[in-house]
Design a protein around this motif. Structure first.
Motif, PDB file in Angstrom:
ATOM      1  N   TYR A  26       0.831  -1.210   0.000  1.00  0.00           N
ATOM      2  CA  TYR A  26       0.000   0.000   0.000  1.00  0.00           C
ATOM      3  C   TYR A  26       0.869   1.266   0.000  1.00  0.00           C
ATOM      4  N   ARG A  27       1.881   1.288   0.882  1.00  0.00           N
ATOM      5  CA  ARG A  27       2.750   2.487   0.959  1.00  0.00           C
ATOM      6  C   ARG A  27       3.540   2.682  -0.326  1.00  0.00           C
ATOM      7  N   VAL A  28       4.025   1.589  -0.905  1.00  0.00           N
ATOM      8  CA  VAL A  28       4.791   1.685  -2.162  1.00  0.00           C
ATOM      9  C   VAL A  28       3.876   2.197  -3.283  1.00  0.00           C
ATOM     10  N   TRP A  29       2.643   1.766  -3.265  1.00  0.00           N
ATOM     11  CA  TRP A  29       1.650   2.232  -4.249  1.00  0.00           C
ATOM     12  C   TRP A  29       1.448   3.750  -4.110  1.00  0.00           C
ATOM     13  N   LYS A  30       1.197   4.199  -2.876  1.00  0.00           N
ATOM     14  CA  LYS A  30       0.949   5.634  -2.641  1.00  0.00           C
ATOM     15  C   LYS A  30       2.178   6.476  -2.983  1.00  0.00           C
ATOM     16  N   LEU A  31       3.356   6.000  -2.604  1.00  0.00           N
ATOM     17  CA  LEU A  31       4.593   6.716  -2.948  1.00  0.00           C
ATOM     18  C   LEU A  31       4.792   6.753  -4.462  1.00  0.00           C
ATOM     19  N   SER A  32       4.474   5.651  -5.136  1.00  0.00           N
ATOM     20  CA  SER A  32       4.623   5.579  -6.595  1.00  0.00           C
ATOM     21  C   SER A  32       3.701   6.578  -7.284  1.00  0.00           C
ATOM     22  N   GLU A  33       2.471   6.698  -6.767  1.00  0.00           N
ATOM     23  CA  GLU A  33       1.522   7.667  -7.348  1.00  0.00           C
ATOM     24  C   GLU A  33       2.077   9.081  -7.217  1.00  0.00           C
ATOM     25  N   GLN A  34       2.657   9.347  -6.054  1.00  0.00           N
ATOM     26  CA  GLN A  34       3.234  10.671  -5.806  1.00  0.00           C
ATOM     27  C   GLN A  34       4.409  10.937  -6.761  1.00  0.00           C
ATOM     28  N   LEU A  35       5.267   9.936  -6.928  1.00  0.00           N
ATOM     29  CA  LEU A  35       6.418  10.087  -7.826  1.00  0.00           C
ATOM     30  C   LEU A  35       5.940  10.239  -9.275  1.00  0.00           C
ATOM     31  N   GLN A  36       4.909   9.475  -9.645  1.00  0.00           N
ATOM     32  CA  GLN A  36       4.375   9.555 -11.015  1.00  0.00           C
ATOM     33  C   GLN A  36       3.862  10.963 -11.307  1.00  0.00           C
ATOM     34  N   HIS A  37       3.224  11.550 -10.321  1.00  0.00           N
ATOM     35  CA  HIS A  37       2.663  12.898 -10.462  1.00  0.00           C
ATOM     36  C   HIS A  37       3.762  13.892 -10.848  1.00  0.00           C
ATOM     37  N   ALA A  38       4.937  13.738 -10.253  1.00  0.00           N
ATOM     38  CA  ALA A  38       6.045  14.663 -10.508  1.00  0.00           C
ATOM     39  C   ALA A  38       6.909  14.231 -11.692  1.00  0.00           C
ATOM     40  N   GLU A  39       6.992  12.937 -11.936  1.00  0.00           N
ATOM     41  CA  GLU A  39       7.991  12.434 -12.892  1.00  0.00           C
ATOM     42  C   GLU A  39       7.404  11.871 -14.182  1.00  0.00           C
ATOM     43  N   GLY A  40       6.090  11.671 -14.233  1.00  0.00           N
ATOM     44  CA  GLY A  40       5.457  11.104 -15.425  1.00  0.00           C
ATOM     45  C   GLY A  40       5.502   9.587 -15.438  1.00  0.00           C
ATOM     46  N   GLY A  41       5.192   8.993 -16.588  1.00  0.00           N
ATOM     47  CA  GLY A  41       5.130   7.530 -16.694  1.00  0.00           C
ATOM     48  C   GLY A  41       3.678   7.073 -16.740  1.00  0.00           C
ATOM     49  N   ASN A  42       3.482   5.836 -17.187  1.00  0.00           N
ATOM     50  CA  ASN A  42       2.134   5.281 -17.342  1.00  0.00           C
ATOM     51  C   ASN A  42       1.528   4.938 -15.975  1.00  0.00           C
ATOM     52  N   ILE A  45       0.364   1.143 -15.307  1.00  0.00           N
ATOM     53  CA  ILE A  45       1.504   0.234 -15.114  1.00  0.00           C
ATOM     54  C   ILE A  45       2.126   0.492 -13.741  1.00  0.00           C
ATOM     55  N   ILE A  46       2.306   1.755 -13.408  1.00  0.00           N
ATOM     56  CA  ILE A  46       2.957   2.097 -12.141  1.00  0.00           C
ATOM     57  C   ILE A  46       2.137   1.589 -10.948  1.00  0.00           C
ATOM     58  N   SER A  47       0.832   1.795 -10.986  1.00  0.00           N
ATOM     59  CA  SER A  47      -0.001   1.351  -9.859  1.00  0.00           C
ATOM     60  C   SER A  47      -0.006  -0.171  -9.720  1.00  0.00           C
ATOM     61  N   VAL A  48      -0.198  -0.872 -10.836  1.00  0.00           N
ATOM     62  CA  VAL A  48      -0.248  -2.344 -10.759  1.00  0.00           C
ATOM     63  C   VAL A  48       1.128  -2.888 -10.362  1.00  0.00           C
ATOM     64  N   ALA A  49       2.191  -2.303 -10.926  1.00  0.00           N
ATOM     65  CA  ALA A  49       3.548  -2.775 -10.595  1.00  0.00           C
ATOM     66  C   ALA A  49       3.860  -2.534  -9.119  1.00  0.00           C
ATOM     67  N   ALA A  50       3.449  -1.388  -8.598  1.00  0.00           N
ATOM     68  CA  ALA A  50       3.724  -1.070  -7.191  1.00  0.00           C
ATOM     69  C   ALA A  50       2.988  -2.056  -6.276  1.00  0.00           C
ATOM     70  N   LEU A  51       1.725  -2.277  -6.571  1.00  0.00           N
ATOM     71  CA  LEU A  51       0.928  -3.162  -5.707  1.00  0.00           C
ATOM     72  C   LEU A  51       1.428  -4.607  -5.739  1.00  0.00           C
ATOM     73  N   THR A  52       1.895  -5.048  -6.888  1.00  0.00           N
ATOM     74  CA  THR A  52       2.272  -6.468  -7.030  1.00  0.00           C
ATOM     75  C   THR A  52       3.777  -6.709  -6.918  1.00  0.00           C
ATOM     76  N   HIS A  53       4.570  -5.669  -6.586  1.00  0.00           N
ATOM     77  CA  HIS A  53       6.022  -5.776  -6.766  1.00  0.00           C
ATOM     78  C   HIS A  53       6.673  -6.876  -5.924  1.00  0.00           C
ATOM     79  N   ASP A  54       6.058  -7.250  -4.787  1.00  0.00           N
ATOM     80  CA  ASP A  54       6.689  -8.258  -3.927  1.00  0.00           C
ATOM     81  C   ASP A  54       6.125  -9.666  -4.112  1.00  0.00           C
ATOM     82  N   ILE A  55       5.098  -9.801  -4.954  1.00  0.00           N
ATOM     83  CA  ILE A  55       4.453 -11.114  -5.134  1.00  0.00           C
ATOM     84  C   ILE A  55       5.460 -12.162  -5.618  1.00  0.00           C
ATOM     85  N   ALA A  56       6.407 -11.715  -6.484  1.00  0.00           N
ATOM     86  CA  ALA A  56       7.375 -12.673  -7.050  1.00  0.00           C
ATOM     87  C   ALA A  56       8.695 -12.704  -6.280  1.00  0.00           C
ATOM     88  N   ASP A  57       8.793 -11.947  -5.156  1.00  0.00           N
ATOM     89  CA  ASP A  57      10.057 -11.891  -4.414  1.00  0.00           C
ATOM     90  C   ASP A  57      10.470 -13.293  -3.960  1.00  0.00           C
TER      91      ASP A  57
END
Ligand code: ADP
Ligand code: NI
Length: 212
Positions: A26-42, A45-57
């Motif tokens: 959840y925190r990585v998702w919220k931080l990613s949204e904040q970074l996307q706002h300033a830095e751009g990007g899709n 993709i950013i939201s789904v990648a942030a939420l699922t980033h540890d599933i394959a760890d």
């Protein structure tokens, strides 16, 4: 679609006790949204990648990243995404992790850079300190042993297999992250969190010797 992703991640990480639980996602998702706002990007993709980033760890898949990536891939097939998006998401999950002080982990896309930055911001500062001791406790590690110095790992193998005390992890990872952020926005946020960890360590050593 995000509701579906949130539901899946909550279910998968509900009982995770080493600092990689749903609230980390959840925190990585919220931080990613904040970074996307300033830095751009899709955004999607950013939201789904942030939420699922540890599933394959590998740490959450019996040390087997292949198994984790298959689990993530199966889930992604049920989402309304095209093949390129699915491959992009799997590539982010496969390359995001920190692998030791001497190992470079570049991200191939802006979206990947943003999610990696967000994951690393959640590894430092007050939250980072809390997560690190949660991980240490989960793995029966000492909080500190002054006789055991930190190591600079030059391969993922040695980093992954190290069983040092938790204070060492600050020198082997957490204090190195500030200079490894990809985006300017994350670099600025990391400075404050880094400073807080330095203050924490000064206080910790002073109390260790009974000087306070
Ligand atoms: P990444 O998010 O880059 O994949 P990890 O999952 O390895 O990194 O680490 C996430 C967090 O778990 C770390 O920032 C730290 O809080 C904790 N952690 C991982 N390895 C250790 C360790 N050896 N000692 C203490 N904490 C650790
Ligand atoms: Ni993470």
């Amino acid at each position: 679609m995000l509701e579906q992703v949130i539901h899946f991640v909550k279910q998968e990480l509900a009982h995770e006790g080493s600092g990689h639980d749903w609230w980390h996602a959840y925190r990585v998702w919220k931080l990613s949204e904040q970074l996307q706002h300033a830095e751009g990007g899709n955004k999607t993709i950013i939201s789904v990648a942030a939420l699922t980033h540890d599933i394959a760890d590998p740490k959450l898949n019996d040390g087997n990243q292949e198994k984790g990536l298959n689990r993530l891939s199966t889930f992604l097939k049920g989402l309304p995404l095209n093949q390129d998006d699915r491959e992009h998401l799997l590539q982010i999950a496969a390359t995001l992790s920190y692998k030791g002080a001497g190992v470079v982990t570049p991200m191939a896309t802006r979206e990947g850079e943003i999610v990696q930055d967000a994951d690393r911001l959640d590894a430092i500062g007050a939250i980072g300190i809390a997560r690190t001791f949660a991980f240490g406790g989960h793995h029966n590690r000492l909080i500190y042993d002054p006789n055991h110095s930190p190591e600079s790992h030059t391969s993922y193998e040695t980093y992954k297999n190290s069983t040092g005390h938790t204070i060492n992890h600050f020198y082997e990872k957490l204090l190195l992250l500030k200079d490894r952020m990809n985006t300017d926005t994350a670099k600025a946020m990391a400075r404050e969190r880094h400073h807080f960890m330095e203050q924490f360590l000064n206080e910790f050593y002073a109390e260790w010797e009974g000087k306070k």
